[in-house]
Write a protein that holds these residues in place. Structure first.
Motif, PDB file in Angstrom:
ATOM      1  N   TYR A 344      49.477  21.742  28.272  1.00  0.00           N
ATOM      2  CA  TYR A 344      49.571  22.924  29.120  1.00  0.00           C
ATOM      3  C   TYR A 344      48.728  22.809  30.383  1.00  0.00           C
ATOM      4  N   ASN A 345      47.726  21.930  30.381  1.00  0.00           N
ATOM      5  CA  ASN A 345      46.931  21.747  31.596  1.00  0.00           C
ATOM      6  C   ASN A 345      46.548  20.282  31.737  1.00  0.00           C
ATOM      7  N   LYS A 346      46.197  19.890  32.969  1.00  0.00           N
ATOM      8  CA  LYS A 346      45.903  18.490  33.275  1.00  0.00           C
ATOM      9  C   LYS A 346      44.627  18.005  32.603  1.00  0.00           C
ATOM     10  N   VAL A 347      43.695  18.926  32.359  1.00  0.00           N
ATOM     11  CA  VAL A 347      42.419  18.534  31.760  1.00  0.00           C
ATOM     12  C   VAL A 347      42.647  17.928  30.378  1.00  0.00           C
ATOM     13  N   GLU A 348      43.593  18.495  29.616  1.00  0.00           N
ATOM     14  CA  GLU A 348      43.845  18.029  28.250  1.00  0.00           C
ATOM     15  C   GLU A 348      44.739  16.799  28.203  1.00  0.00           C
ATOM     16  N   LEU A 349      45.471  16.535  29.286  1.00  0.00           N
ATOM     17  CA  LEU A 349      46.472  15.478  29.245  1.00  0.00           C
ATOM     18  C   LEU A 349      45.868  14.098  28.984  1.00  0.00           C
ATOM     19  N   GLY A 350      44.746  13.782  29.646  1.00  0.00           N
ATOM     20  CA  GLY A 350      44.150  12.459  29.486  1.00  0.00           C
ATOM     21  C   GLY A 350      43.770  12.167  28.047  1.00  0.00           C
ATOM     22  N   THR A 351      43.144  13.163  27.388  1.00  0.00           N
ATOM     23  CA  THR A 351      42.738  12.972  25.994  1.00  0.00           C
ATOM     24  C   THR A 351      43.953  12.801  25.095  1.00  0.00           C
ATOM     25  N   TRP A 352      44.987  13.614  25.320  1.00  0.00           N
ATOM     26  CA  TRP A 352      46.202  13.549  24.502  1.00  0.00           C
ATOM     27  C   TRP A 352      46.925  12.217  24.689  1.00  0.00           C
ATOM     28  N   VAL A 353      47.054  11.770  25.921  1.00  0.00           N
ATOM     29  CA  VAL A 353      47.741  10.508  26.192  1.00  0.00           C
ATOM     30  C   VAL A 353      46.995   9.343  25.551  1.00  0.00           C
ATOM     31  N   HIS A 354      45.673   9.321  25.695  1.00  0.00           N
ATOM     32  CA  HIS A 354      44.910   8.218  25.102  1.00  0.00           C
ATOM     33  C   HIS A 354      45.039   8.238  23.579  1.00  0.00           C
ATOM     34  N   TRP A 355      44.992   9.412  22.975  1.00  0.00           N
ATOM     35  CA  TRP A 355      45.113   9.522  21.522  1.00  0.00           C
ATOM     36  C   TRP A 355      46.460   8.972  21.057  1.00  0.00           C
ATOM     37  N   VAL A 356      47.521   9.367  21.753  1.00  0.00           N
ATOM     38  CA  VAL A 356      48.858   8.906  21.374  1.00  0.00           C
ATOM     39  C   VAL A 356      48.967   7.393  21.576  1.00  0.00           C
ATOM     40  N   LYS A 357      48.502   6.890  22.716  1.00  0.00           N
ATOM     41  CA  LYS A 357      48.597   5.446  22.990  1.00  0.00           C
ATOM     42  C   LYS A 357      47.839   4.631  21.944  1.00  0.00           C
ATOM     43  N   ILE A 382      56.269   9.969  35.468  1.00  0.00           N
ATOM     44  CA  ILE A 382      56.186  11.429  35.413  1.00  0.00           C
ATOM     45  C   ILE A 382      57.596  11.990  35.499  1.00  0.00           C
ATOM     46  N   ASP A 383      57.921  12.930  34.617  1.00  0.00           N
ATOM     47  CA  ASP A 383      59.212  13.620  34.662  1.00  0.00           C
ATOM     48  C   ASP A 383      59.045  14.893  35.476  1.00  0.00           C
ATOM     49  N   GLU A 384      59.539  14.877  36.708  1.00  0.00           N
ATOM     50  CA  GLU A 384      59.357  16.010  37.613  1.00  0.00           C
ATOM     51  C   GLU A 384      60.171  17.235  37.207  1.00  0.00           C
ATOM     52  N   SER A 385      61.111  17.069  36.274  1.00  0.00           N
ATOM     53  CA  SER A 385      61.906  18.223  35.828  1.00  0.00           C
ATOM     54  C   SER A 385      61.150  19.072  34.814  1.00  0.00           C
ATOM     55  N   ILE A 386      60.013  18.563  34.325  1.00  0.00           N
ATOM     56  CA  ILE A 386      59.189  19.291  33.362  1.00  0.00           C
ATOM     57  C   ILE A 386      58.026  19.935  34.096  1.00  0.00           C
ATOM     58  N   GLN A 387      57.819  21.238  33.885  1.00  0.00           N
ATOM     59  CA  GLN A 387      56.779  21.948  34.622  1.00  0.00           C
ATOM     60  C   GLN A 387      55.382  21.601  34.129  1.00  0.00           C
ATOM     61  N   MET A 388      55.223  21.340  32.836  1.00  0.00           N
ATOM     62  CA  MET A 388      53.896  21.033  32.297  1.00  0.00           C
ATOM     63  C   MET A 388      53.456  19.630  32.720  1.00  0.00           C
ATOM     64  N   PRO A 389      52.146  19.406  32.855  1.00  0.00           N
ATOM     65  CA  PRO A 389      51.657  18.049  33.138  1.00  0.00           C
ATOM     66  C   PRO A 389      52.164  17.097  32.059  1.00  0.00           C
ATOM     67  N   ASN A 390      52.669  15.936  32.480  1.00  0.00           N
ATOM     68  CA  ASN A 390      53.272  15.041  31.503  1.00  0.00           C
ATOM     69  C   ASN A 390      53.156  13.582  31.913  1.00  0.00           C
ATOM     70  N   ILE A 391      53.301  12.718  30.946  1.00  0.00           N
ATOM     71  CA  ILE A 391      53.410  11.276  31.115  1.00  0.00           C
ATOM     72  C   ILE A 391      54.593  10.819  30.271  1.00  0.00           C
ATOM     73  N   VAL A 392      55.405   9.912  30.829  1.00  0.00           N
ATOM     74  CA  VAL A 392      56.616   9.463  30.136  1.00  0.00           C
ATOM     75  C   VAL A 392      56.617   7.937  30.052  1.00  0.00           C
ATOM     76  N   PHE A 393      57.058   7.418  28.916  1.00  0.00           N
ATOM     77  CA  PHE A 393      57.275   5.989  28.728  1.00  0.00           C
ATOM     78  C   PHE A 393      58.750   5.762  28.400  1.00  0.00           C
ATOM     79  N   TYR A 394      59.270   4.612  28.816  1.00  0.00           N
ATOM     80  CA  TYR A 394      60.645   4.238  28.499  1.00  0.00           C
ATOM     81  C   TYR A 394      60.629   2.889  27.776  1.00  0.00           C
ATOM     82  N   TRP A 395      61.038   2.902  26.500  1.00  0.00           N
ATOM     83  CA  TRP A 395      61.062   1.694  25.698  1.00  0.00           C
ATOM     84  C   TRP A 395      62.492   1.207  25.542  1.00  0.00           C
ATOM     85  N   GLY A 396      62.739  -0.023  25.946  1.00  0.00           N
ATOM     86  CA  GLY A 396      64.064  -0.586  25.796  1.00  0.00           C
ATOM     87  C   GLY A 396      64.418  -0.808  24.332  1.00  0.00           C
ATOM     88  N   VAL A 397      65.674  -0.489  23.962  1.00  0.00           N
ATOM     89  CA  VAL A 397      66.155  -0.716  22.595  1.00  0.00           C
ATOM     90  C   VAL A 397      66.982  -1.998  22.597  1.00  0.00           C
TER      91      VAL A 397
END
Length: 483
Positions: A344-357, A382-397
């Motif tokens: 919901y906010n940029k402050v939390e995004l870094g911690t969440w992304v690192h945890w997931v990675k 970054i997916d600009e169609s999403i209003q919340m701060p976000n990071i996106v990865f694309y993994w080839g299948v």
């Protein structure tokens, strides 16, 4: 004796690395040295503040000192312009990790204008602070010695300094010990550093660099490069590159790679021994590895491609650009798994992304259990169609695998894994299957088109496309937006 043609080929390789912006400029070297100098000044102020809070005698407060030791690719001087800095804050016996490092030093750094995106990574095997300092990403671990004043260039190989240190501090020093040992045993440090710089550039461009994604980390590449240098002490850089790819394209994995003699230790229980690499300075230890079946196939394929391009490194008019061509994800796969992380906010995004990675390895394994092999592109978008701060990865299948993939099951399983031990409110994670035609435009562009556009009109390119950097780490270029 190195022949003239070998020297010319080596010079052309270094020129290519420099012209592509993959090497480090003198200005960047000075910038990083100054950064480490600033960090040393900060930890000196920090430790005197800590000693005052501990109400130590005035003479001990005056003499209290701490320092910064670097390791990893930066410590080995085999880094690139986009490399981060791995470092250890070395404190005296009265400093604590929980209070003094993760609270006092954290707040001191967070209050500085040069620092952004700072967060604590306490759950890692080696706990650390991660932050961006003057645009450079820093991973700062902590260790303490059983002394009250730490010399600036403390030698941790000296038994008198490391006597009776705790297990966490010993583990935090592992990277420094490995760095020191590698630089001691390679026959020509300068050639080793040049080879490591080239290999790291290749790995980044070909999508095989990123330990958290099941790929190689810097320490893996350093040991592999050192192995080639040690076994070919009189070879030129160009010849070493050729030998590097020939060696590991046909390496009998899972036989471990080791640069020091000794009995091969057993791997820890549960370790996936697909590409084991032994650590120097620790005879019973291996490089931490997240390599899975998917990423093993990708790395081995890239080794063999590198071998094909470097079989004759002294061929006139050899185009080094072919070896370093960025991996064409959009041309290689028809389908991609889109992994979207948001808060919901940029402050939390870094911690969440690192945890997931830090837990993506389990997602890769789960997908493989569901008969899907993936190529995990480490690049952040970054997916600009999403209003919340976000990071996106694309993994080839990988074609022919995962045709009936149930991403709901994979998502639910992975979210349960992420919920174990997360200290904050969890962010959002979605997995969706997208076609290559749905990728961001910059990911769809052919590499030649991007390079041609840059060469023909750099001003127009910069004018028409706005660079977008990761919201939790300002040094990561994640894509471009059209104006």
């Amino acid at each position: 004796m190195v022949s003239q043609i070998e020297l010319e080929s080596s010079v052309s390789l270094l020129k290519f690395i420099r012209d592509e912006g993959l090497s480090v400029s003198p200005e960047e070297e000075v910038r990083r040295r100054n950064l480490i100098g600033k960090l040393k000044e900060i930890v000196m102020v920090w430790i005197r503040r800590v000693s005052y809070q501990r109400r130590l005698p005035q003479d001990q407060i005056k003499d209290a000192s701490a320092t910064i030791l670097v390791y990893g690719l930066y410590g080995l001087d085999g880094y690139n312009a986009d490399s981060d800095v791995d470092a250890v804050c070395v404190g005296p016996c009265f400093a604590s990790m929980a209070e003094d490092f993760f609270i006092v030093l954290y707040n001191m750094l967070a209050g500085r204008p040069e620092v952004s995106g700072i967060h604590c990574v306490k759950e890692a095997k080696v706990p650390f602070l991660q932050f961006t300092f003057d645009g450079i990403l820093i991973d700062l671990a902590f260790a303490k010695l059983q002394i009250t004043a730490v010399p600036e260039n403390v030698d941790i190989s000296n038994p008198s300094f490391i006597k009776d240190i705790d297990e966490t501090s010993w583990t935090s020093f592992a990277g420094v010990r490995v760095k020191n040992r590698i630089l001691q045993i390679v026959p020509d440090v300068k050639i080793f550093q040049e080879l490591l710089q080239c290999v790291k550039s290749w790995a980044k461009r070909r999508g095989v660099y990123g330990d958290l994604f099941g790929l190689f980390g810097g320490i893996h590449l350093a040991v592999l490069a050192a192995f080639v240098c040690i076994n070919n002490p009189s070879s030129s850089l160009a010849n070493l590159i050729s030998i590097f790819f020939k060696t590991f394209a046909f390496w009998p994995w899972p036989e471990p790679v080791a640069i020091e003699d000794g009995a091969t230790p057993l791997l820890p229980p549960g370790t996936r021994a697909l590409m084991p690499v032994r650590l120097p300075s620790s005879p019973d230890a291996y490089c931490h590895s997240n390599i899975t079946t998917s990423t093993f196939n990708k790395i081995r394929s890239e080794f063999r491609r590198g071998y094909r391009h470097t079989q004759d490194p002294f061929k006139p008019q050899l185009d080094w650009g072919n070896m370093f061509e960025p991996f064409p994800y959009s041309k290689s796969y028809l389908r991609f798994i889109k992994i979207c992380l948001s808060t919901y906010n940029k402050v939390e995004l870094g911690t969440w992304v690192h945890w997931v990675k830090s837990r993506l390895h389990s997602l890769l394994v789960k997908l493989e259990e569901m008969h899907a092999l993936c190529d995990p592109n480490p690049t952040e978008y970054i997916d600009e169609s999403i209003q919340m701060p976000n990071i996106v990865f694309y993994w080839g299948v990988v074609p022919g695998r995962g045709d009936n993939l149930d991403l709901n099951t994979a998502t639910n399983d992975f979210m349960r894994n992420l919920g174990i031990g997360y200290p904050n409110n969890m962010g959002s994670l979605t997995l969706t299957l997208v076609q290559a035609s749905q990728l961001p435009k910059m990911l769809q562009l052919a590499n030649d088109d991007i390079k041609a556009q840059l060469r023909s009109s750099k001003f127009d390119y910069q004018q028409d496309m706005i660079p977008v950097y990761s919201s939790h780490s300002s040094r990561y270029l994640v894509g471009y937006l059209a104006t």
